[in-house]
Scaffold this motif. Structure first.
Motif, PDB file in Angstrom:
ATOM      1  N   LYS A 159       7.904   6.393   1.394  1.00 49.57           N
ATOM      2  CA  LYS A 159       6.977   6.188   0.283  1.00 49.57           C
ATOM      3  C   LYS A 159       7.701   6.256  -1.051  1.00 49.57           C
ATOM      4  O   LYS A 159       7.520   5.395  -1.936  1.00 49.57           O
ATOM      5  N   HIS A 160       8.552   7.256  -1.232  1.00 55.24           N
ATOM      6  CA  HIS A 160       9.296   7.407  -2.481  1.00 55.24           C
ATOM      7  C   HIS A 160      10.301   6.275  -2.673  1.00 55.24           C
ATOM      8  O   HIS A 160      10.681   5.964  -3.803  1.00 55.24           O
ATOM      9  N   GLY A 161      10.721   5.676  -1.568  1.00 56.57           N
ATOM     10  CA  GLY A 161      11.653   4.550  -1.650  1.00 56.57           C
ATOM     11  C   GLY A 161      10.953   3.216  -1.858  1.00 56.57           C
ATOM     12  O   GLY A 161      11.607   2.163  -1.884  1.00 56.57           O
ATOM     13  N   GLY A 162       9.639   3.250  -1.983  1.00 58.39           N
ATOM     14  CA  GLY A 162       8.879   2.024  -2.226  1.00 58.39           C
ATOM     15  C   GLY A 162       8.588   1.222  -0.978  1.00 58.39           C
ATOM     16  O   GLY A 162       8.171   0.057  -1.066  1.00 58.39           O
ATOM     17  N   LEU A 163       8.768   1.824   0.178  1.00 64.94           N
ATOM     18  CA  LEU A 163       8.495   1.126   1.441  1.00 64.94           C
ATOM     19  C   LEU A 163       7.118   1.548   1.945  1.00 64.94           C
ATOM     20  O   LEU A 163       6.942   2.650   2.475  1.00 64.94           O
ATOM     21  N   GLU A 164       6.146   0.692   1.773  1.00 62.95           N
ATOM     22  CA  GLU A 164       4.782   1.010   2.162  1.00 62.95           C
ATOM     23  C   GLU A 164       4.556   0.690   3.632  1.00 62.95           C
ATOM     24  O   GLU A 164       4.870  -0.406   4.108  1.00 62.95           O
ATOM     25  N   LEU A 165       4.003   1.664   4.346  1.00 59.29           N
ATOM     26  CA  LEU A 165       3.703   1.489   5.759  1.00 59.29           C
ATOM     27  C   LEU A 165       2.273   1.014   5.938  1.00 59.29           C
ATOM     28  O   LEU A 165       1.350   1.588   5.378  1.00 59.29           O
ATOM     29  N   TYR A 166       2.103  -0.031   6.739  1.00 61.26           N
ATOM     30  CA  TYR A 166       0.779  -0.539   7.042  1.00 61.26           C
ATOM     31  C   TYR A 166       0.441  -0.139   8.474  1.00 61.26           C
ATOM     32  O   TYR A 166       1.146  -0.494   9.417  1.00 61.26           O
ATOM     33  N   ASN A 167      -0.631   0.636   8.615  1.00 63.47           N
ATOM     34  CA  ASN A 167      -1.016   1.158   9.923  1.00 63.47           C
ATOM     35  C   ASN A 167      -1.509   0.027  10.816  1.00 63.47           C
ATOM     36  O   ASN A 167      -2.422  -0.715  10.465  1.00 63.47           O
ATOM     37  N   LEU A 168      -0.903  -0.106  11.971  1.00 62.69           N
ATOM     38  CA  LEU A 168      -1.305  -1.140  12.927  1.00 62.69           C
ATOM     39  C   LEU A 168      -2.443  -0.666  13.825  1.00 62.69           C
ATOM     40  O   LEU A 168      -2.925  -1.422  14.664  1.00 62.69           O
ATOM     41  N   ASN A 169      -2.846   0.608  13.645  1.00 66.50           N
ATOM     42  CA  ASN A 169      -3.865   1.199  14.530  1.00 66.50           C
ATOM     43  C   ASN A 169      -3.481   0.987  15.989  1.00 66.50           C
ATOM     44  O   ASN A 169      -4.312   0.671  16.831  1.00 66.50           O
ATOM     45  N   LYS A 170      -2.198   1.145  16.228  1.00 65.38           N
ATOM     46  CA  LYS A 170      -1.655   0.928  17.569  1.00 65.38           C
ATOM     47  C   LYS A 170      -1.015   2.218  18.055  1.00 65.38           C
ATOM     48  O   LYS A 170      -0.084   2.736  17.435  1.00 65.38           O
ATOM     49  N   GLN A 171      -1.538   2.746  19.132  1.00 71.20           N
ATOM     50  CA  GLN A 171      -0.996   3.946  19.751  1.00 71.20           C
ATOM     51  C   GLN A 171      -0.526   3.564  21.141  1.00 71.20           C
ATOM     52  O   GLN A 171      -1.288   3.055  21.953  1.00 71.20           O
ATOM     53  N   GLU A 172       0.750   3.748  21.382  1.00 68.87           N
ATOM     54  CA  GLU A 172       1.296   3.413  22.696  1.00 68.87           C
ATOM     55  C   GLU A 172       2.020   4.627  23.242  1.00 68.87           C
ATOM     56  O   GLU A 172       3.114   4.963  22.791  1.00 68.87           O
TER      57      GLU A 172
END
Length: 323
Positions: free
Chosen positions: A211-224
């Motif tokens: 987050k601090h590095g500007g890399l936004e994570l988009y949740n795939l709502n995927k649990q494997e």
């Protein structure tokens, strides 16, 4: 089959050797005088591995993962994979490797039906890679990874972030998923064997770095299984988090393990109750053997106890358990 907590146990991880051609400091003792292997004659044989999977399938096993040590050092790896892939009911055949022999052995893995390859890789720095593995060649590993990507076999990179070692590479490692169609999974350092001597980063801490590095994570709502997956903007692959310590997923655990000497492990954290190969070699009837295995699966513990002191805690190093 289900254990007594209602979990469907359909996944077996079989270590086929504790021998490894690397000596990663958080996995094995670094003193060369300390022997970290056992005699090959004590290893579970290829025929026993295949028989074990056949019995596992009768009990509901659908996914098989071959691990080590480094499984590709076994000369009969082709025979093992060929035998497992021919068993009706095995839906997934996977392997975990350090990647050192992947370039040379990939054709065998593809020929005998391996559907996914997990590569343990903790750094993108050749100098640091040598420090971590003691003898590893990062360039050689990347040749194997690229060849695997070209082959069409699914690639997952397993990364352990350790404070003061590679915690400055979190963003660079995550960015691999922008360049390549692969999954990069951040796995919390397990307090097993030599791993107890180091401090890892939690999934939450890694997310904060991104987050601090500007890399936004988009949740795939995927649990494997144990992994929760995200992606970066314009990402070709995914980023997974496996957080057994900070976010216990034991209620969803679906696996059992067998070590290279045949110990059946209900849980990574727990010492084995029995050696299944000794029973197999005793000539016991298959029906009785299946009952013994069923009983172990049924009595799988509710959760690991990594965060507490307990007399049943596993003391072996990871190479002897199976990664």
């Amino acid at each position: 089959m289900k254990d007594k907590y209602g979990r469907e146990i359909n996944y077996i991880r079989i270590s086929i050797t504790e021998k490894c051609n690397y000596r990663c400091f958080y996995c094995m003792p670094q003193d060369d005088d300390i022997d970290v292997t056992i005699a090959e004659k004590e290893w579970i044989s290829s025929q026993e591995i295949i028989k074990l999977v056949e019995m596992g399938v009768q009990l509901g096993i659908k996914k098989v993962r071959i691990t080590g040590g480094e499984p590709l050092v076994r000369s009969d790896i082709g025979d093992i994979l060929k035998g497992i892939s021919s068993i009706e009911g095995v839906e997934e055949l996977c392997i975990t490797t350090n990647g050192s022999l992947l370039y040379e052995k990939l054709d065998i893995l593809k020929k005998y039906g391996v559907t996914r390859i997990n590569i343990s890789l903790d750094t993108l720095s050749s100098k640091k890679f040598k420090k971590i593995t003691k003898v590893g060649d990062l360039e050689r590993v990347w040749l194997g990874i690229k060849k695997t990507l070209e082959s069409g076999i699914e690639v997952r990179i397993n990364t352990v972030i350790i404070k003061g070692i590679n915690d400055d590479e979190v963003e660079e490692l995550a960015n691999l998923t922008k360049k390549y169609k692969l999954d990069l999974r951040f796995i919390e350092l397990m307090p097993i064997g030599e791993g107890r001597n180091y401090s890892g980063l939690s999934g939450v801490e890694i997310r904060e770095i991104l987050k601090h590095g500007g890399l936004e994570l988009y949740n795939l709502n995927k649990q494997e299984g144990a992994s929760e997956y995200y992606t970066l903007k314009d990402g070709k692959g995914n980023i997974g988090f496996i957080n057994p310590l900070s976010n216990c997923f034991c209620s969803e655990c679906n696996r059992i393990r067998v070590t290279s000497t045949g110990d059946l492990k209900q849980c990574l954290n727990k010492k084995s109750n029995l050696n299944i190969v000794e029973f197999m070699r005793s000539g016991i009837a298959e029906e009785e053997l299946l009952e013994i295995i069923s009983n172990e699966i049924y009595n799988k513990p509710k959760k690991h106890l990594f965060n507490s002191i307990n007399e049943k805690e596993e003391k072996l190093n990871m190479n002897k358990i199976g990664g």
